[in-house]
Design a protein around this motif. Sequence first.
Motif, PDB file in Angstrom:
ATOM      1  N   GLN A   6       1.055  -1.257  -0.070  1.00  0.00           N
ATOM      2  CA  GLN A   6      -0.127   0.030  -0.057  1.00  0.00           C
ATOM      3  C   GLN A   6       0.922   1.361  -0.121  1.00  0.00           C
ATOM      4  O   GLN A   6       2.181   1.041   0.300  1.00  0.00           O
ATOM      5  CB  GLN A   6      -0.814  -0.051   1.382  1.00  0.00           C
ATOM      6  N   ASN A   7       0.202   2.245  -0.363  1.00  0.00           N
ATOM      7  CA  ASN A   7       1.077   3.808  -0.203  1.00  0.00           C
ATOM      8  C   ASN A   7       0.137   4.420   0.755  1.00  0.00           C
ATOM      9  O   ASN A   7      -1.039   4.320   1.136  1.00  0.00           O
ATOM     10  CB  ASN A   7       1.433   4.067  -1.509  1.00  0.00           C
ATOM     11  N   ILE A   8       0.949   5.889   1.122  1.00  0.00           N
ATOM     12  CA  ILE A   8       0.165   6.331   2.319  1.00  0.00           C
ATOM     13  C   ILE A   8      -1.319   6.953   1.632  1.00  0.00           C
ATOM     14  O   ILE A   8      -2.202   7.033   2.363  1.00  0.00           O
ATOM     15  CB  ILE A   8       0.861   7.722   2.353  1.00  0.00           C
ATOM     16  N   GLN A   9      -1.293   7.284   0.436  1.00  0.00           N
ATOM     17  CA  GLN A   9      -2.619   7.719  -0.154  1.00  0.00           C
ATOM     18  C   GLN A   9      -3.898   6.643  -0.065  1.00  0.00           C
ATOM     19  O   GLN A   9      -4.767   7.097   0.463  1.00  0.00           O
ATOM     20  CB  GLN A   9      -2.365   8.149  -1.771  1.00  0.00           C
ATOM     21  N   GLN A  10      -3.415   5.596  -0.227  1.00  0.00           N
ATOM     22  CA  GLN A  10      -4.375   4.510  -0.118  1.00  0.00           C
ATOM     23  C   GLN A  10      -5.044   4.272   1.359  1.00  0.00           C
ATOM     24  O   GLN A  10      -6.106   3.998   1.658  1.00  0.00           O
ATOM     25  CB  GLN A  10      -4.030   3.068  -0.469  1.00  0.00           C
ATOM     26  N   ILE A  11      -3.958   4.502   2.351  1.00  0.00           N
ATOM     27  CA  ILE A  11      -4.137   4.185   3.810  1.00  0.00           C
ATOM     28  C   ILE A  11      -5.116   5.467   4.122  1.00  0.00           C
ATOM     29  O   ILE A  11      -6.125   5.345   4.823  1.00  0.00           O
ATOM     30  CB  ILE A  11      -2.774   4.243   4.649  1.00  0.00           C
ATOM     31  N   LYS A  12      -4.910   6.717   3.552  1.00  0.00           N
ATOM     32  CA  LYS A  12      -5.589   7.861   4.006  1.00  0.00           C
ATOM     33  C   LYS A  12      -7.179   7.716   3.517  1.00  0.00           C
ATOM     34  O   LYS A  12      -8.051   7.966   4.226  1.00  0.00           O
ATOM     35  CB  LYS A  12      -5.081   8.956   3.450  1.00  0.00           C
ATOM     36  N   GLU A  13      -7.317   7.087   2.433  1.00  0.00           N
ATOM     37  CA  GLU A  13      -8.560   6.755   1.772  1.00  0.00           C
ATOM     38  C   GLU A  13      -9.573   5.892   2.841  1.00  0.00           C
ATOM     39  O   GLU A  13     -10.651   5.884   2.970  1.00  0.00           O
ATOM     40  CB  GLU A  13      -8.731   6.357   0.529  1.00  0.00           C
ATOM     41  N   GLU A  14      -8.577   4.749   3.014  1.00  0.00           N
ATOM     42  CA  GLU A  14      -9.564   3.741   4.008  1.00  0.00           C
ATOM     43  C   GLU A  14      -9.593   4.326   5.398  1.00  0.00           C
ATOM     44  O   GLU A  14     -10.640   4.095   5.610  1.00  0.00           O
ATOM     45  CB  GLU A  14      -8.202   2.593   4.303  1.00  0.00           C
ATOM     46  N   ILE A  15      -8.884   5.063   5.997  1.00  0.00           N
ATOM     47  CA  ILE A  15      -9.149   5.718   7.227  1.00  0.00           C
ATOM     48  C   ILE A  15     -10.246   6.721   7.187  1.00  0.00           C
ATOM     49  O   ILE A  15     -11.059   6.714   7.939  1.00  0.00           O
ATOM     50  CB  ILE A  15      -7.749   6.585   7.766  1.00  0.00           C
ATOM     51  N   LYS A  16     -10.343   7.636   5.791  1.00  0.00           N
ATOM     52  CA  LYS A  16     -11.391   8.240   5.794  1.00  0.00           C
ATOM     53  C   LYS A  16     -12.693   7.766   5.840  1.00  0.00           C
ATOM     54  O   LYS A  16     -13.815   7.979   6.431  1.00  0.00           O
ATOM     55  CB  LYS A  16     -11.543   9.138   4.521  1.00  0.00           C
ATOM     56  N   ASN A  17     -12.881   6.289   5.500  1.00  0.00           N
ATOM     57  CA  ASN A  17     -14.079   5.723   5.506  1.00  0.00           C
ATOM     58  C   ASN A  17     -14.459   5.173   6.965  1.00  0.00           C
ATOM     59  O   ASN A  17     -15.654   4.668   7.012  1.00  0.00           O
ATOM     60  CB  ASN A  17     -14.009   4.304   4.488  1.00  0.00           C
ATOM     61  N   TYR A  66      -0.177   8.274   9.443  1.00  0.00           N
ATOM     62  CA  TYR A  66      -0.632   7.164   8.440  1.00  0.00           C
ATOM     63  C   TYR A  66       0.565   6.380   8.145  1.00  0.00           C
ATOM     64  O   TYR A  66       0.158   5.193   7.922  1.00  0.00           O
ATOM     65  CB  TYR A  66      -1.055   7.983   7.120  1.00  0.00           C
ATOM     66  N   SER A  67       1.958   7.033   8.383  1.00  0.00           N
ATOM     67  CA  SER A  67       3.054   6.210   8.167  1.00  0.00           C
ATOM     68  C   SER A  67       3.088   5.029   9.239  1.00  0.00           C
ATOM     69  O   SER A  67       3.716   3.887   9.094  1.00  0.00           O
ATOM     70  CB  SER A  67       4.232   6.850   8.198  1.00  0.00           C
ATOM     71  N   GLU A  68       2.464   4.990  10.370  1.00  0.00           N
ATOM     72  CA  GLU A  68       2.477   4.149  11.419  1.00  0.00           C
ATOM     73  C   GLU A  68       1.725   2.774  11.049  1.00  0.00           C
ATOM     74  O   GLU A  68       2.198   1.812  11.145  1.00  0.00           O
ATOM     75  CB  GLU A  68       1.983   4.514  12.637  1.00  0.00           C
ATOM     76  N   ILE A  69       0.787   2.934  10.258  1.00  0.00           N
ATOM     77  CA  ILE A  69       0.055   1.812   9.343  1.00  0.00           C
ATOM     78  C   ILE A  69       0.819   1.253   8.418  1.00  0.00           C
ATOM     79  O   ILE A  69       0.906   0.122   8.337  1.00  0.00           O
ATOM     80  CB  ILE A  69      -1.226   2.365   8.947  1.00  0.00           C
ATOM     81  N   LEU A  70       1.366   2.073   7.676  1.00  0.00           N
ATOM     82  CA  LEU A  70       2.147   1.541   6.737  1.00  0.00           C
ATOM     83  C   LEU A  70       3.332   0.626   7.218  1.00  0.00           C
ATOM     84  O   LEU A  70       3.684  -0.482   6.504  1.00  0.00           O
ATOM     85  CB  LEU A  70       2.902   2.770   5.760  1.00  0.00           C
ATOM     86  N   CYS A  71       4.046   1.206   8.239  1.00  0.00           N
ATOM     87  CA  CYS A  71       5.202   0.389   8.914  1.00  0.00           C
ATOM     88  C   CYS A  71       4.447  -0.923   9.632  1.00  0.00           C
ATOM     89  O   CYS A  71       5.323  -1.586   9.994  1.00  0.00           O
ATOM     90  CB  CYS A  71       5.616   1.255   9.697  1.00  0.00           C
ATOM     91  N   GLY A  72       3.250  -0.954   9.979  1.00  0.00           N
ATOM     92  CA  GLY A  72       2.765  -2.164  10.716  1.00  0.00           C
ATOM     93  C   GLY A  72       2.518  -1.809  12.265  1.00  0.00           C
ATOM     94  O   GLY A  72       2.443  -2.639  12.847  1.00  0.00           O
ATOM     95  N   ASN A  73       3.118  -0.696  12.478  1.00  0.00           N
ATOM     96  CA  ASN A  73       3.052  -0.516  14.122  1.00  0.00           C
ATOM     97  C   ASN A  73       1.738  -0.336  14.636  1.00  0.00           C
ATOM     98  O   ASN A  73       1.172  -0.419  15.813  1.00  0.00           O
ATOM     99  CB  ASN A  73       3.908   0.482  14.415  1.00  0.00           C
ATOM    100  N   VAL A  74       0.613   0.079  13.781  1.00  0.00           N
ATOM    101  CA  VAL A  74      -0.750   0.360  14.312  1.00  0.00           C
ATOM    102  C   VAL A  74      -1.683  -0.427  13.241  1.00  0.00           C
ATOM    103  O   VAL A  74      -1.462  -0.260  11.956  1.00  0.00           O
ATOM    104  CB  VAL A  74      -1.050   1.933  14.102  1.00  0.00           C
ATOM    105  N   LYS A  75      -2.568  -0.965  13.911  1.00  0.00           N
ATOM    106  CA  LYS A  75      -3.583  -1.580  12.779  1.00  0.00           C
ATOM    107  C   LYS A  75      -5.057  -1.219  13.188  1.00  0.00           C
ATOM    108  O   LYS A  75      -5.267  -1.458  14.629  1.00  0.00           O
ATOM    109  CB  LYS A  75      -3.541  -3.248  13.006  1.00  0.00           C
ATOM    110  N   ILE A  76      -5.755  -0.746  12.502  1.00  0.00           N
ATOM    111  CA  ILE A  76      -7.161  -0.644  12.524  1.00  0.00           C
ATOM    112  C   ILE A  76      -8.296  -0.968  11.888  1.00  0.00           C
ATOM    113  O   ILE A  76      -7.866  -1.360  10.739  1.00  0.00           O
ATOM    114  CB  ILE A  76      -7.144   1.304  12.446  1.00  0.00           C
ATOM    115  N   LYS A  77      -9.428  -1.485  12.477  1.00  0.00           N
ATOM    116  CA  LYS A  77     -10.424  -2.104  11.826  1.00  0.00           C
ATOM    117  C   LYS A  77     -11.685  -1.894  12.294  1.00  0.00           C
ATOM    118  O   LYS A  77     -11.624  -1.354  13.543  1.00  0.00           O
ATOM    119  CB  LYS A  77     -10.174  -3.797  11.689  1.00  0.00           C
TER     120      LYS A  77
END
Length: 85
Positions: A6-17, A66-77
């Motif tokens: 993933q990239n940061i932009q994809q992560i931002k879109e997922e978090i917005k949802n 958002y980089s913490e999600i990219l690195c795997g330090n934070v997971k959110i669902k």
Amino acid sequence: MIKPTQNIQQIKEEIKNFYDKEVDVRVNLGRNKIVNFSGKLSGVYPALFTVQPDDKAFRGKTSYSYSEILCGNVKIKARSAKNEG
């Protein structure tokens, strides 16, 4: 080098949802310390997002980049319906 899936932009879109919805958060603090908590995603900003924990006595970090999600330090669902009961 391993390419990220993933990239940061994809992560931002997922978090917005997840905005204004109940979520489960898992934070890896290092040295085998992992914190799990539930809360509501209360803010989405250009560089970070915030989670308001359900437990008012929670004394942990509640804003994440958002980089913490990219690195795997934070997971959110999104919290599943079976956990709300």
